[in-house]
Design an enzyme around this catalytic site. Structure first.
Site, short mmCIF file in Angstrom:
data_model
loop_
_atom_site.label_atom_id
_atom_site.label_comp_id
_atom_site.label_asym_id
_atom_site.label_seq_id
_atom_site.Cartn_x
_atom_site.Cartn_y
_atom_site.Cartn_z
N LYS A 81 46.29 25.98 38.13
CA LYS A 81 45.24 26.94 38.50
C LYS A 81 43.90 26.38 38.06
CE LYS A 81 44.03 31.87 37.95
NZ LYS A 81 44.41 33.15 37.33
N SER A 156 44.89 37.26 40.33
CA SER A 156 43.97 36.18 40.65
C SER A 156 44.64 34.82 40.88
CB SER A 156 42.95 36.04 39.52
OG SER A 156 43.57 35.60 38.33
N SER A 180 47.59 38.96 36.79
CA SER A 180 47.19 37.86 37.67
C SER A 180 48.26 36.80 37.93
CB SER A 180 45.94 37.17 37.12
OG SER A 180 44.80 37.93 37.41
#
Lengths: 490, 481
Positions: A81, A156, A180
């Site tokens: 990420k 997210s 997330s």
């Protein structure tokens, strides 16, 4: 055979590497090929460096040929990420304000991954600074849900979930501040685990809300997630909030706790008000399965649940308003072209106005407000007290039960643009995940079926530092079902 | 109407540590710009602060030396404000649970003369807390550059109660803090290097009024003398304003040392809302008795205690102690010698504070670098006491010892300074002196004892300083009787 590799589990790939049927270079090339084939539709990656990945793979192959494989992740590509610092790679947090930033250092979890021999693969899209539940708040691009390209992947960590779901990475790292990891895992039909707060070092994780953020693994099987968790866990003296506690053998928990008759709690607050009936039906089926193998169920109450979202948006925005102050146009961030050179305040105003997206600005302003003189007691202090009550709810529940089962999200993935005009309705998509962050406890999302043709997840919430339980419980369900072998049509 | 000033000081003192307060980066002064940085000091995304225990040890030591309570727990808060010298745009500090509570600083005011000890009093402290220092902005004509070397240096803020009333007291307060910190090894308190900085809060009110007047915060006080001058100027200014019937409004002013006056910086309306909240990256600190006691044992005898003891134990005059005591190394040096010859303590004190300091200053050496040891002083004092050399010659012997590193006997031998004459020779010189100076002899015979000194001086001159006055004196008397 390489066209088959991208949907194999990391564990399966590790045996192929061990038996020398494939090399890490072949595997990595297969992942690169797959990414190049589908990512113009999925848009999971902000960027990737194929050459660098292949060079890491070459090193892994050399280690293996000399009999020195570092472990089950050696040579396996791991998507990262774009919120974790990797030396020499961009670290953008999907924000314009960090568009040109290259990290000069490694996050601790990245150092640990490197030690495990994994091939660090790309920079995965996310909501800007991890603020959002759809990855639509990215300044870079909008990621699509591989199961339905018109839908969001969740967020997210939407890029991480979509990449794993689409076969662009066997496993990936995400971060979870209010859901997330778990929510996008649920939306994309993959497994995602938020560890206990303090289990994984936050050093090198660009902070959104320091007291809630936690790095965690995502994958297509529980075992792969357990393996990745193993690699990144452990006390780190560079993170004062990381916890000095032994790291158990997470993958080993699958065998060690096999057949255990768990006592599960079903929080009435989570089942009373599910958004749409469909995810609930799949979760009910999962519950029926556990019942059928002899597990026990208790209805429990988490009475302060209704305050969780409000509490979260005070604590998280307060911390974010302070954490994001460093992105100021002075040192390494985007600096506006036009500013009054005699006035540093003008650099701040212009650069931050240009560099931050709307949701980030909204939260920075909200957080600034709740910490302001005269409002602190009414908002921040009260939220901290409520947070304690929410944690106590779980402590009380865990007196009676081993783990809590619930939906991960009130709804399956929604169409892009559904909530962009109404941020508050977006916030509500985290109602089942936020409490675990406020309480600091671990949660796992495992695919448990479909609603409206889209995957939905079962959430298993555990006691602090009992990720082993989650792994064993999740694997029990997964191994009796075929969801982990079902992939989107791309 | 008579007016009085009420003054409180906020003193920032850097704690001397190897590494920075929340990072492993080296702490120091005089490096190339931005050499002492790492991800934490630069505020890079993902960096996290980690407490440096040495900084905690330092402030606990400072707190105990300044008579503070050290509560069992303290915590960290963020003070949010934007400024380019602050890497994170928040400072990590202690808002409502500082590491040191209360306490006081013993200060000494000026005595009637320099030879007399002044009045001592206690100035109450509110608290001492720990925080990170910030970087430094360097302004050029076109732009400004920022150097983060100083950022994250451990910094403690010593906050006094509004318990002082003059520039002189503020001066004494800072001097006492500085000496105490140097004694404890907590900080060198070099104001030129920014290791100690002070802001003053000054208000003036009519004598007898209970409420404080409007507070003026005075900044840019860059030296201890600057603090004194700035405060004195500000008291005068405020008093004059009040006498003119004007009101003082709360504001921040700055001292301009070159112009010798204060000027307005900002009004109260511009005050920041710092939005303090507990820093979620750091755990509260628990301090137990074991820790407190361990630090307490590390605290040396403090300057005023040592001064009183030197005056008492070695019968040193105030003037000597006030030179010796501010310098811990020098006073230790003195005491090493004095312990072996307590009866000669005053002579030793004189050699240290006059001859040794003069030679060090002339040769620009430090005590540690020079060749003089306590044994050198002892050998010199012994030679004088045995009568081998006179005090006058001892001054020259000291300089030789300082230059060559030899002990006194070796210098005396090498330079032939030992008297090479007998009693008869002294007798001849005495007779000559008597014969050549009829006037003093008459004076002496008419009862003026002091007249003998003139003769003594003549004899000393004839002996080129080698004659021992203790032998000459009786000789003169016997010849005159």
């Amino acid at each position: 055979m390489s066209q088959d590799l991208h949907y194999k589990s990391a564990a399966a790939l590790a045996s192929l590497l061990d038996s020398k049927e494939i090399s890490s270079v072949e595997l990595t090339q297969a992942i690169i090929d797959r990414t190049q084939a589908v990512d113009d539709r999925v848009n999971a990656f902000n960027s990737f460096d194929a050459e660098d990945a292949l060079s890491q793979a070459t090193q892994s192959d050399e280690r293996r040929s000399q009999g020195g494989a570092l472990g089950p992740l050696d040579g396996i590509p791991v998507g990262i990420k774009d919120v974790l610092a990797v030396k020499g790679q961009p670290l953008t947090c999907s924000s314009k304000i960090l568009e040109n930033f290259v990290s000069p250092y490694d996050a601790t979890c990245i150092e640990n991954l490197k030690r495990s021999g994994a091939v660090l693969w790309g920079r995965l899209n996310m909501d800007e600074f991890a603020m959002g539940s759809s990855t639509e708040n990215s300044a870079t691009k909008t990621t699509s849900n591989p199961w339905n390209l018109d839908c969001v992947p969740g967020g997210s960590s939407g890029g991480s979930a979509a990449a794993v779901s689409a076969g662009e990475a066997p496993i990936a790292l995400g971060s979870d501040t209010g859901g997330s990891i778990r929510q996008p895992a649920s939306h994309c039909g993959v497994v995602g685990l938020k560890p206990t707060y303090g289990r994984v070092s936050r050093y090198g994780l660009a902070a959104f809300a320091s007291s809630l953020d936690q790095v965690g693994p995502m994958g297509r099987t529980v075992q792969d997630v357990a393996e990745l968790l193993q690699a990144i866990s452990g006390y780190d003296r560079r993170d004062s909030t990381s916890y000095k506690i032994d790291v158990p053998d997470f993958p080993g928990a699958i065998e060690r706790l096999k057949g255990k008759k768990w006592i599960f709690g079903l929080p009435k607050e989570y089942f009373a008000q599910a958004g749409s009936a469909a995810p609930l039906a799949a979760v009910e089926e999962a519950i029926a399965y556990y019942r059928s193998i002899g597990c026990e169920f208790k209805e429990i109450s988490l009475p302060h649940t209704e305050y969780a979202v409000a509490t979260y948006y005070i604590v998280a925005t307060a911390e974010a308003s302070s954490n994001l102050a460093r992105y100021d146009g002075i040192r390494y961030t985007h600096r506006a072209e036009a500013f009054d050179g005699k006035d540093s305040v003008d650099i701040y105003h212009q650069s931050r106005a240009e560099g931050f997206g709307e949701e980030v600005k909204r939260r920075v302003i909200l957080g600034t407000y709740v910490l302001s003189s005269g409002y602190y007691d009414a908002y921040y202090l009260k939220a901290q007290k409520t947070r304690t009550l929410i944690r106590q709810d779980f402590e009380n529940a865990f007196q009676e039960v081993d783990a809590i089962l619930a939906p991960t999200s009130p709804n399956p993935a929604f169409k892009k643009g559904t909530h962009t005009e109404d941020p508050l309705s977006m916030y509500l998509s985290d109602i089942y995940t936020i409490s675990a962050n406020l309480a600091g406890i671990p949660g796992l999302s495992v695919p448990c079926g479909y609603a409206d043709g889209l995957p939905v997840g079962l959430q298993i919430i555990g006691k602090p530092f009992h990720e082993e339980d989650l792994v064993a419980i999740g694997h029990t369900f997964e191994s009796a079902h075929s969801y982990c072998d079902e992939h989107p049509d791309l | 109407m008579e007016y009085e000033a009420v003054i409180g000081l906020e003193v920032h003192v850097q704690i001397k540590t190897e590494s920075k307060i929340f990072s492993g980066s080296r702490a120091g002064y005089g490096y190339e710009p931005n050499e002492l940085v790492d991800p934490v000091v630069m505020g890079l995304p993902g960096s996290l602060p980690v407490m440096n225990k040495a900084a905690l040890d330092g402030i606990i030591k400072a707190g105990l030396a300044l008579n503070c309570d050290i509560p069992d727990t303290c915590k960290w808060d963020r003070k949010n404000y934007f400024y380019p010298d602050s890497p994170n745009n928040y400072q990590i500090t202690q808002y409502d649970q500082p590491i040191c509570d209360g306490g006081f600083v013993e200060i000494e005011l000026e005595g009637e003369t320099r030879a007399v000890m002044g009045e001592h009093r206690k100035v109450a402290l509110t608290r001492i807390h720990l925080e990170n220092d910030v970087g430094k902005l360097n302004h050029f004509s076109e732009d400004s550059l920022v150097d983060y070397n100083r950022a994250f240096t451990p910094l403690m803020e010593i906050v006094s109660e509004p318990d002082m009333h003059s520039g002189e007291e503020a001066f004494a307060f800072l001097t006492a803090i500085r000496q105490t910190m140097i004694y404890c090894g907590v900080s060198d308190c070099d104001m030129e290097k920014g290791q100690m900085r002070a802001d003053a809060n000054i208000s003036v009110r009519p004598v007898g009024q209970k409420e404080l007047g409007a507070k003026i915060e005075l900044k840019n006080l860059n030296s201890i003398t600057g603090v004194k001058n700035g405060i004195e100027y500000e008291i005068k200014r405020q008093t004059q304003e009040l006498k003119k019937g004007r009101t003082i409004t709360q504001a921040t002013w700055r001292w301009d040392a070159d112009q010798g006056r204060t000027e307005l910086m900002r009004e109260k309306e511009d005050a920041h809302d710092y939005r303090y909240f507990p820093d979620p990256d750091l755990m509260p600190v628990r301090i137990d008795d074991e820790w407190r006691n361990w630090i307490r044992a590390e605290i040396p005898e403090l300057p005023f205690d040592k001064q009183r003891r030197f005056m008492d134990e070695y019968a040193l005059p105030y003037t000597i102690t006030s030179v010796l005591v501010p310098d811990r190394v020098l006073s230790d040096f003195f005491e090493t010698a004095a312990k072996q010859a307590p009866q000669s303590a005053q002579a030793l004190g004189n050699y240290v504070t006059n001859d040794l300091l003069r030679e060090l200053s002339e040769s620009s050496q430090s005590l540690a670098d020079c060749r003089i040891t306590p044994d050198h002083l002892l050998s010199l004092v012994a030679a004088v006491e045995k009568g081998t050399i006179t005090k006058q010659i001892a001054k020259d012997v000291f300089v030789e010892m300082f230059n060559s590193g030899e002990l006194a006997e070796a210098v005396i031998d090498r330079k032939g300074l030992k008297p090479d004459f007998d009693e008869d020779q002294v007798k001849v010189w005495c007779q000559e002196a008597i014969d050549e100076n009829p006037r003093p002899i008459e004076d002496f015979k008419s009862g003026n004892e002091k007249a003998l000194n003139a003769l003594l001086g003549q004899v000393m001159k004839k002996s080129r300083g080698k004659a021992n006055p203790q032998a000459v004196n009786p000789m003169l008397r016997s010849l005159l009787s």
